[in-house]
Design an enzyme around this catalytic site. Structure first.
Site, mmCIF file in Angstrom:
data_model
loop_
_atom_site.group_PDB
_atom_site.id
_atom_site.type_symbol
_atom_site.label_atom_id
_atom_site.label_comp_id
_atom_site.label_asym_id
_atom_site.label_seq_id
_atom_site.Cartn_x
_atom_site.Cartn_y
_atom_site.Cartn_z
ATOM 1 N N LYS A 185 28.268 -21.446 0.073
ATOM 2 C CA LYS A 185 27.185 -21.683 1.033
ATOM 3 C C LYS A 185 26.347 -22.843 0.510
ATOM 4 C CE LYS A 185 23.479 -19.090 3.417
ATOM 5 N NZ LYS A 185 22.880 -17.749 3.612
ATOM 6 N N SER B 109 22.457 -15.885 8.062
ATOM 7 C CA SER B 109 22.517 -17.318 7.903
ATOM 8 C C SER B 109 23.783 -17.827 7.233
ATOM 9 C CB SER B 109 21.318 -17.777 7.079
ATOM 10 O OG SER B 109 21.374 -17.192 5.782
ATOM 11 N N SER C 109 21.863 -11.691 5.699
ATOM 12 C CA SER C 109 22.580 -12.943 5.935
ATOM 13 C C SER C 109 24.006 -12.993 5.414
ATOM 14 C CB SER C 109 21.793 -14.121 5.350
ATOM 15 O OG SER C 109 20.716 -14.433 6.193
#
Ligand SMILES: [Mg+2]
Ligand SMILES: [Zn+2]
Lengths: 472, 474, 108
Positions: free
Chosen positions: B61, B136, B160
């Protein structure tokens, strides 16, 4: 009406640890900008603080020296504000759960001693350094640009807040000196104002003598020396008294002193009300100083300088001012005590150390007290020049008092006799005059003999020899 | 031909081990898949074209700092930022010889539940490109689901990892707070942020968790695992006490199709031998969301103060002073969601409001911890849906921040309590994956892996998105 | 503090809508430049969010300890041993503007 000044101090002191408070960049002074920085002290995304264990120990130690209670639990907070020298947009500091609180520092004075309450002593990180350039005289306003150096950013900083227990500019100066000495003697800080490792702000108000109200106070910032601060405080006290006596009211404000223009009035500022949005630093866990650690540190605390001054007054029968001067550094105080215990009269030792010795600039810590004691004891019988020379050499490695007092002098009658006879033979006229009753000529003969020996004769022996020969 | 859509990390590791495949070939196969499918999905912000290690590749990420590789946290304010250091999880991946495939898309600063808040355009759901992948960590979840990475790291603050894993039909672990280092993770809300794995299987999750977990001297909020990570083997649940908290399973807004799939999984747990009963988490669910949306923005308002245009990232020029530069830079660099949360957080911390907002939320957090602690006296694992809904359409919730916030209503309570949570796919509703949330007590990741693995085997969920099932291999 | 006093204290805050001036104030505190349009838009959204999160005020938690952190750790620190800094090139590599080895910003 008579007025009483009410003065409180907020002091920031750099700890001289090897590394910064929350990263392991080495602390160094006077290097090129940004050469001691890392992702942590530059506030890079994702970085986290790791507290410096030594800084925590030293803060506790200082707290103990200031008679503080050491918290069972202390936490770091974030103090949020924006400034280019604050890389994270917040300073990690302590807020309502500091490491040390409720202390006091004894400040001996010429008439009365003051006991100054310590509200708290807490640990935080220092900001970096902004240099404002290109504008009017480097002043903050009108500068062309600001340059930022993060080398200093993150230096461990202890903030000490006093109660408003100081009642004269002189007392405030004395407190600052004692506090400075305390941290220097603890070995935790250089506390040098020129290097910025000791900084302080002063809160000043006045009240009618005898009352205990607290009136509106002003804050004096930018002080660059203790003496300067004392003068600034006095001026502010006088200004406030003037306002009250003219029927006015003092306004709460911050007064910035300009170190380069001491006589100019302070710059006033009504800063925008700050809202620091303190909250517990979520990247750090609480501190719970182990009791054994606190007790170990307590044992390491030397006698506080204030208590030492008072002890000097009573133990050695010294006047306050003498005791204060002798305690100007722990090395001087220790030298004094060792000289006295080597047998020198307390008063005499104090006089010599504060005057002739002080003038030599010799580092007291380097002096062998026993040898120095011999010099001081001999001060009445050796020539002044020689005495001063001995003091000036007293810090040299392997310094030997005898060289200046005993072994170097010609005291043997057998050695001096031929000399004396030569002098008398060369000055027949004067010998006749002496024998005719001009006794004052004795000094003349002594001088002649001393010159012959290059000052290396024992004056008492020479005197005696001359008298024997002349009176024969 | 390497079928990246079906290959698990464990299988890939075995192929490398047996030298049936080279690391370069493996890395290249994923890059080919990315070239073929990521134009539509936009799971990656950038790829690393040369493998820098000889193990199984991993996607990170984009809030995980990687030395020498741009890291933006999905924000324009960090466009062009190249970290001079590696996050600890990146270091651990390198030490385990994982090569980096690239950096995945995300909601800006991990603020969001759809990956639509990325400063660089949204990611789309591999099961239906008109729908969001969740967020996210939407880029990481979509990459794994679409065979663009065997596994990936995401971050979870309010849900997330778990929520996008659910919406993309893959497995995601949010570890116990403090077991994985946050050093080098662009911070959103420090007391909640955790890094965790996203993978196709529970065993893959456990393998990646084993690599990244453990105390890190650079993060003082980490601890050593009390027990080592075990790869789950057993396929029964005998002796296991499973709680089904009513509030998490009957919350308003849970779609019937979601409830149906989750109920089937709960029934399956019973059939596998678990002792299943209902229980309550009354205040955790009722007050969790409010508590979270005070604590997280407050911490974020402070964490995002460093983006000021002084040392790195965007700087907007003005003719004014430093302050004007700050205000313009932050105006231009942050998207709407960070701005909203920064202001909300600053407000919750400001003089006069602290006690009522932030202080009160911290006390609610204590209640939530206590409620969970009490339940774990009686149960080993709690079950619920991960998300109230399946993947929603792009744009559906962007106009209404509160509707978006509700996406995390079921994941937030246990996150506030610092507990681990695993999401595994448990079926389809309207052709889209449904996630089952497994919550464990502190440091009970092994229990979650065991239950997750047993259910995964029994459920036999087909994790290749239906529309990619034919011709998935490239 | 009993439940009555408690709810009175909080009632005032919960029922208070955030004013345009307050939005402007927090934006200023947070160093965010906002246009009038943005002020209005964010103001409305913040108002709705604050009303929702204000729910935490329903509970009387006067005796409850706050949780600042989910783990009960204390005393984690490191030795005072230097571990090296970045090179100046690395330090300034991301700088939007610099002069010599300083970061440069507009005047204060
Ligand atoms: Mg301070
Ligand atoms: Zn550093």
């Amino acid at each position: 009406m008579s007025w009483q000044p009410v003065i409180g101090l907020e002091i920031h002191i750099h700890l001289k640890t090897r590394t910064k408070m929350f990263c392991r960049c080495e602390l160094a002074y006077g290097l090129d900008a940004n050469t001691r920085t890392c992702p942590i002290c530059l506030g890079h995304p994702g970085t986290l603080p790791v507290p410096n264990a030594r800084a925590i120990e030293w803060t506790i130690k200082l707290g103990l020296a200031l008679g503080c209670e050491i918290a069972d639990r202390a936490i770091f907070h974030r103090k949020n504000y924006f400034y280019p020298d604050l890389p994270k947009g917040y300073q990690i500091s302590q807020y309502d759960e500091p490491l040390c609180r409720h202390g006091r520092l004894l400040v001996p004075g010429p008439e009365v001693d003051a006991e100054v309450g310590i509200v708290r002593a807490h640990l935080e990180e220092d900001a970096a350094k902004n240099v404002h350039v290109g504008g009017a005289a480097g002043r903050i306003h009108g500068a062309g640009r600001t340059l930022v150096d993060f080398n200093r950013g993150g230096t461990p900083l202890v903030e000490i807040v006093t109660r408003p227990d100081l009642h004269s500019a002189d007392e405030a100066r004395r407190f600052l000196q004692l506090l400075r000495q305390t941290v220097v003697e603890l070995g935790i800080s250089d506390a040098e104002m020129e290097k910025g490792s000791l900084r302080f702000d002063v809160n000043v108000s006045v009240r009618p003598a005898g009352s205990d109200e607290l009136r509106t106070r002003t804050e004096l910032k930018n002080m660059n020396s203790f003496a300067f601060a004392a003068r600034g405080i006095q001026r502010e006290v006088d200004r406030q008294i003037g306002i009250y006596e003219a029927g006015g009211e003092v306004e709460q404000e911050t007064l910035h002193f300009d170190p380069d223009h001491e006589l100019a009035p302070p710059l006033r500022s009504k800063e925008e009300a700050q809202d620091y949005r303190y909250f517990p630093e979520p990247d750090l866990v609480p501190l719970a100083p182990p009791r054994q650690l606190v007790e170990r540190l307590r044992k390491e605390i030397p006698e506080p300088p204030g208590a030492r001054i008072r002890r000097f007054e009573s133990q050695y029968g010294l006047r306050f001012y003498d005791a204060e001067v002798l305690n100007g550094s722990v090395a001087l105080a220790e030298l004094y005590e060792r000289v006295v215990s080597a047998g020198v009269d307390a008063k005499a030792a104090s006089n010599v150390l504060m005057n002739e010795f002080a003038r030599t600039g010799v580092e007291p810590g380097a002096v062998d007290a026993v040898e120095l004691a011999k010099v001081i004891e001999a001060r009445a019988r050796i020539p002044r020049d020689r005495f001063n020379e001995a003091l000036a050499g007293s810090g040299d490695p392997g310094f030997d008092a005898e060289r200046y007092l005993g072994d170097g002098l010609v005291v043997e009658t057998s050695e001096l006799e031929p000399l004396v006879e030569r002098v008398l033979a060369a000055n027949e006229k004067e010998v006749a005059a002496y024998r005719a009753g001009k006794r004052g000529l004795l000094g003349f003969f002594v001088g002649q003999v001393m010159r012959e020996t290059g000052g290396n004769a024992d004056a008492r022996v020479v005197n005696e020899l001359l008298r024997t020969k002349l009176d024969a | 031909m390497i079928d990246t859509l079906r290959l698990t990390a464990e299988e890939a590791a075995a192929l490398l081990e047996r030298r049936e495949l080279s690391a370069a070939e493996l890395h290249a196969a994923y890059l080919d898949a990315i070239r073929a499918r990521d134009g539509e999905l936009h799971a990656y912000l950038r790829t690393v074209d040369e493998p820098d290690a000889d193990g199984v590749p991993v996607a990170l990420k984009d809030l995980i700092c990687t030395r020498g590789v741009e890291t933006t946290a999905g924000s324009r304010i960090l466009a062009g930022y190249v970290p001079p250091y590696d996050a600890t999880v990146a270091t651990r991946c390198r030490a385990a010889r994982l090569s980096f495939l690239g950096k995945t898309n995300m909601d800006e600063f991990a603020m969001g539940s759809s990956t639509e808040n990325s400063g660089f355009g949204p990611t789309r759901n591999p099961w239906d490109p008109d729908r969001v992948p969740g967020g996210s960590s939407g880029g990481s979840a979509a990459a794994v689901a679409a065979g663009l990475a065997p596994w990936a790291l995401g971050s979870d603050t309010g849900g997330s990892i778990k929520q996008p894993a659910a919406l993309c039909g893959v497995v995601g672990l949010r570890p116990t707070y403090g077991t994985v280092s946050r050093y080098g993770i662009v911070a959103f809300a420090s007391s909640l942020d955790q890094i965790g794995p996203i993978a196709k299987t529970v065993r893959d999750c456990a393998l990646l968790y084993r690599i990244i977990a453990g105390r890190d001297p650079c993060d003082t909020t980490t601890v050593d695992l009390p027990e080592s990570v075990e790869l789950p083997e057993t396929e029964h649940l005998r002796g296991l006490r499973v709680g089904v908290p009513r509030e998490l399973n009957e919350a308003e807004g849970i779609e019937p199709g979601v409830t149906e799939a989750v109920n089937r999984a709960v029934e399956l747990a019973r059939e596998l031998g678990a002792d299943v009963s209902e229980c309550e988490l009354p205040r955790s669910v009722e007050y969790g969301l409010s508590c979270y949306y005070l604590i997280a923005p407050a911490e974020a308002s402070s964490n995002l103060a460093r983006y000021d245009g002084v040392r790195y990232g965007l700087r907007s020029e003005t003719n004014g002073d430093t302050r004007a530069m700050y205000e313009r830079t932050r105006h231009d660099g942050f998207g709407d969601e960070p701005k909203r949360r920064i202001m909300l957080g600053a407000y919750a911390l400001s003089a006069g409001y602290y006690e009522a907002f932030y202080g009160q939320a911290q006390k609610v957090r204590t209640l939530i911890r206590r409620e969970h602690d009490a339940l774990f006296e009686r149960f080993d694992v709690l079950l619920s849906p991960t998300s109230p809904t399946v993947a929603f359409r792009l744009g559906e919730r962007t106009e209404n921040p509160l509707a978006m916030y509700l996406s995390d209503v079921l994941t937030i309570p246990s996150n506030l309590a610092g507990l681990p949570g695993l999401s595994i796919p448990c079926g389809l509703s309207e052709g889209l994956p449904v996630g089952l949330q497994l919550i464990g007590r502190q440091f009970a990741e092994n229990a979650l892996f065991r239950v997750g693995h047993a259910l995964e085997r029994a459920l036999a969920f087909g994790y290749v998105p239906s529309r990619l099932r034919d011709g998935g291999a490239v | 503090m009993g439940p009555v006093a408690f709810s009175e204290t909080f009632e005032r805050i919960w029922t208070m809508a955030i004013s345009r001036e307050e939005v402007r104030h927090v934006a200023r505190l947070a160093r965010l430049e906002l246009s009038e349009d943005e002020l209005a838009r964010f103001g409305g959204q913040l108002d709705a969010i604050l009303e929702a999160v204000g729910k935490v005020g329903e509970l009387d938690l006067s005796g409850v300890e706050p949780t600042a952190h989910p783990l009960d750790l204390v005393n984690v620190w490191s030795d005072d041993e230097p571990r090296g800094s970045l090179s100046v090139a690395e330090v300034l590599a991301n700088a939007p503007d610099s002069e010599d080895t300083f970061f440069r910003v507009p005047p204060a």
